[in-house]
Design a protein around this motif. Structure first.
Motif, mmCIF file in Angstrom:
data_model
loop_
_atom_site.group_PDB
_atom_site.id
_atom_site.type_symbol
_atom_site.label_atom_id
_atom_site.label_comp_id
_atom_site.label_asym_id
_atom_site.label_seq_id
_atom_site.Cartn_x
_atom_site.Cartn_y
_atom_site.Cartn_z
ATOM 1 N N LEU A 51 0.884 -1.178 -0.082
ATOM 2 C CA LEU A 51 0.037 -0.033 -0.001
ATOM 3 C C LEU A 51 0.925 1.213 -0.124
ATOM 4 N N SER A 52 2.023 1.394 0.747
ATOM 5 C CA SER A 52 2.982 2.546 0.770
ATOM 6 C C SER A 52 3.517 2.673 -0.763
ATOM 7 N N ARG A 53 3.844 1.432 -1.401
ATOM 8 C CA ARG A 53 4.344 1.608 -2.813
ATOM 9 C C ARG A 53 3.459 2.196 -3.609
ATOM 10 N N GLY A 54 2.030 1.568 -3.462
ATOM 11 C CA GLY A 54 0.924 2.375 -4.117
ATOM 12 C C GLY A 54 0.779 3.795 -4.008
ATOM 13 N N THR A 55 1.110 4.178 -2.670
ATOM 14 C CA THR A 55 0.916 5.658 -2.332
ATOM 15 C C THR A 55 2.190 6.298 -3.152
ATOM 16 N N LEU A 56 3.377 5.724 -3.323
ATOM 17 C CA LEU A 56 4.342 6.506 -4.033
ATOM 18 C C LEU A 56 4.224 6.495 -5.466
ATOM 19 N N TRP A 57 3.540 5.376 -5.867
ATOM 20 C CA TRP A 57 3.135 5.340 -7.495
ATOM 21 C C TRP A 57 2.047 6.639 -7.755
ATOM 22 N N LEU A 58 1.272 6.931 -6.836
ATOM 23 C CA LEU A 58 0.205 7.653 -7.005
ATOM 24 C C LEU A 58 0.874 9.113 -6.919
ATOM 25 N N ILE A 59 1.807 9.392 -5.940
ATOM 26 C CA ILE A 59 2.589 10.604 -5.831
ATOM 27 C C ILE A 59 3.425 11.094 -7.004
ATOM 28 N N GLY A 60 3.877 10.128 -7.940
ATOM 29 C CA GLY A 60 4.486 10.459 -8.815
ATOM 30 C C GLY A 60 3.507 10.641 -10.005
ATOM 31 N N GLY A 61 2.340 9.917 -9.871
ATOM 32 C CA GLY A 61 1.260 10.391 -10.876
ATOM 33 C C GLY A 61 0.784 11.691 -10.841
ATOM 34 N N ALA A 62 0.632 12.014 -9.540
ATOM 35 C CA ALA A 62 0.163 13.305 -9.147
ATOM 36 C C ALA A 62 0.994 14.592 -9.563
ATOM 37 N N LEU A 63 2.486 14.275 -9.323
ATOM 38 C CA LEU A 63 3.173 15.410 -9.574
ATOM 39 C C LEU A 63 3.462 15.719 -11.104
ATOM 40 N N HIS A 64 3.344 14.385 -11.718
ATOM 41 C CA HIS A 64 3.442 14.673 -13.332
ATOM 42 C C HIS A 64 2.278 15.439 -13.672
ATOM 43 N N PRO A 151 -11.996 20.865 -9.823
ATOM 44 C CA PRO A 151 -12.475 19.844 -9.052
ATOM 45 C C PRO A 151 -12.511 18.539 -9.824
ATOM 46 N N GLY A 152 -11.892 17.637 -9.308
ATOM 47 C CA GLY A 152 -11.915 16.128 -9.962
ATOM 48 C C GLY A 152 -10.704 15.796 -10.857
ATOM 49 N N ALA A 153 -9.870 16.963 -11.214
ATOM 50 C CA ALA A 153 -8.841 16.798 -12.197
ATOM 51 C C ALA A 153 -7.756 15.779 -11.510
ATOM 52 N N ALA A 154 -7.514 15.700 -10.285
ATOM 53 C CA ALA A 154 -6.570 14.633 -10.023
ATOM 54 C C ALA A 154 -7.113 13.218 -10.010
ATOM 55 N N ASP A 155 -8.374 13.147 -9.589
ATOM 56 C CA ASP A 155 -8.936 11.888 -9.758
ATOM 57 C C ASP A 155 -8.983 11.291 -11.282
ATOM 58 N N CYS A 156 -9.427 12.216 -12.086
ATOM 59 C CA CYS A 156 -9.319 11.940 -13.673
ATOM 60 C C CYS A 156 -8.180 11.815 -14.265
ATOM 61 N N GLY A 157 -7.211 12.540 -13.892
ATOM 62 C CA GLY A 157 -5.941 12.156 -14.291
ATOM 63 C C GLY A 157 -4.743 11.081 -13.779
ATOM 64 N N LEU A 158 -5.236 10.950 -12.403
ATOM 65 C CA LEU A 158 -4.765 9.359 -11.986
ATOM 66 C C LEU A 158 -5.352 8.238 -12.437
ATOM 67 N N LEU A 159 -6.824 8.331 -12.652
ATOM 68 C CA LEU A 159 -7.480 7.180 -13.300
ATOM 69 C C LEU A 159 -7.030 6.837 -14.668
ATOM 70 N N SER A 160 -6.610 8.172 -15.313
ATOM 71 C CA SER A 160 -6.163 7.848 -16.733
ATOM 72 C C SER A 160 -4.799 7.243 -16.602
ATOM 73 N N ALA A 161 -3.965 7.619 -15.451
ATOM 74 C CA ALA A 161 -2.442 7.101 -15.599
ATOM 75 C C ALA A 161 -2.700 5.703 -15.124
#
Length: 167
Positions: A51-64, A151-161
């Motif tokens: 789960l911690s690794r999943g968080t890191l994956w999402l941090i990378g995606g969100a920063l992109h 609103p929702g841009a992070a959800d949409c962008g991370l779901l797309s990634a």
């Protein structure tokens, strides 16, 4: 599922997003039971480390989504990281101050174009308190994305990634 070489279980990424969503919905406690149940199920299935690794994956995606180091170059990355650290530091009841340097290093690794999961995997053992700090960082980065892109841009962008990573 991979991101620049590091493999992370899809269910762990989804549960990591659920954890951040709980923090992002502090004013909507009705969503917490369902999110908490999914996180608990994923933790039992994959383990806290994944789960911690999943968080890191999402941090990378969100920063992109933020734009990595491209927006304003190095000055932007430094300012963004400094502001993020200040905001995470305000969560003193949740985040251990000793975890802030690792959060900074992970964010810096992403801005430098490195895979945050692979980088963190190589940085040694993860203290029990560190995933809370990373989850707070993820929630704050996602809030920033939503503030800038709507609103929702992070959800949409991370779901797309996530979709691209699964394909």
């Amino acid at each position: 599922m991979t991101m620049s070489g590091a493999q992370v279980q899809v269910g762990a990424v989804q549960a990591a997003w659920d954890q951040a969503s709980i923090l992002r919905s502090l004013d909507q406690p009705s969503a917490w039971p369902a999110l908490s149940e999914r996180v608990a199920t994923a933790a039992a299935l994959y383990g806290a480390g994944e789960l911690s690794r999943g968080t890191l994956w999402l941090i990378g995606g969100a920063l992109h989504l933020v734009g990595g180091g491209r927006l304003g170059g190095e000055g932007f990355a430094e300012q963004f990281t400094r502001t993020l650290m200040d905001k995470i530091g305000q969560w003193g009841d949740v985040v251990e101050p000793s975890d802030l340097p690792m959060v900074r290093r992970v964010v810096t690794a992403v801005f430098d174009g490195r895979d945050p999961v692979a980088w963190r995997d190589s940085a040694g053992p993860v203290p029990d308190s560190e995933p809370r700090a990373m989850t707070c960082a993820l929630a704050l980065i996602a809030d920033f994305v939503d503030h800038v892109d709507g609103p929702g841009a992070a959800d949409c962008g991370l779901l797309s990634a996530l979709s691209r990573a699964i394909d």
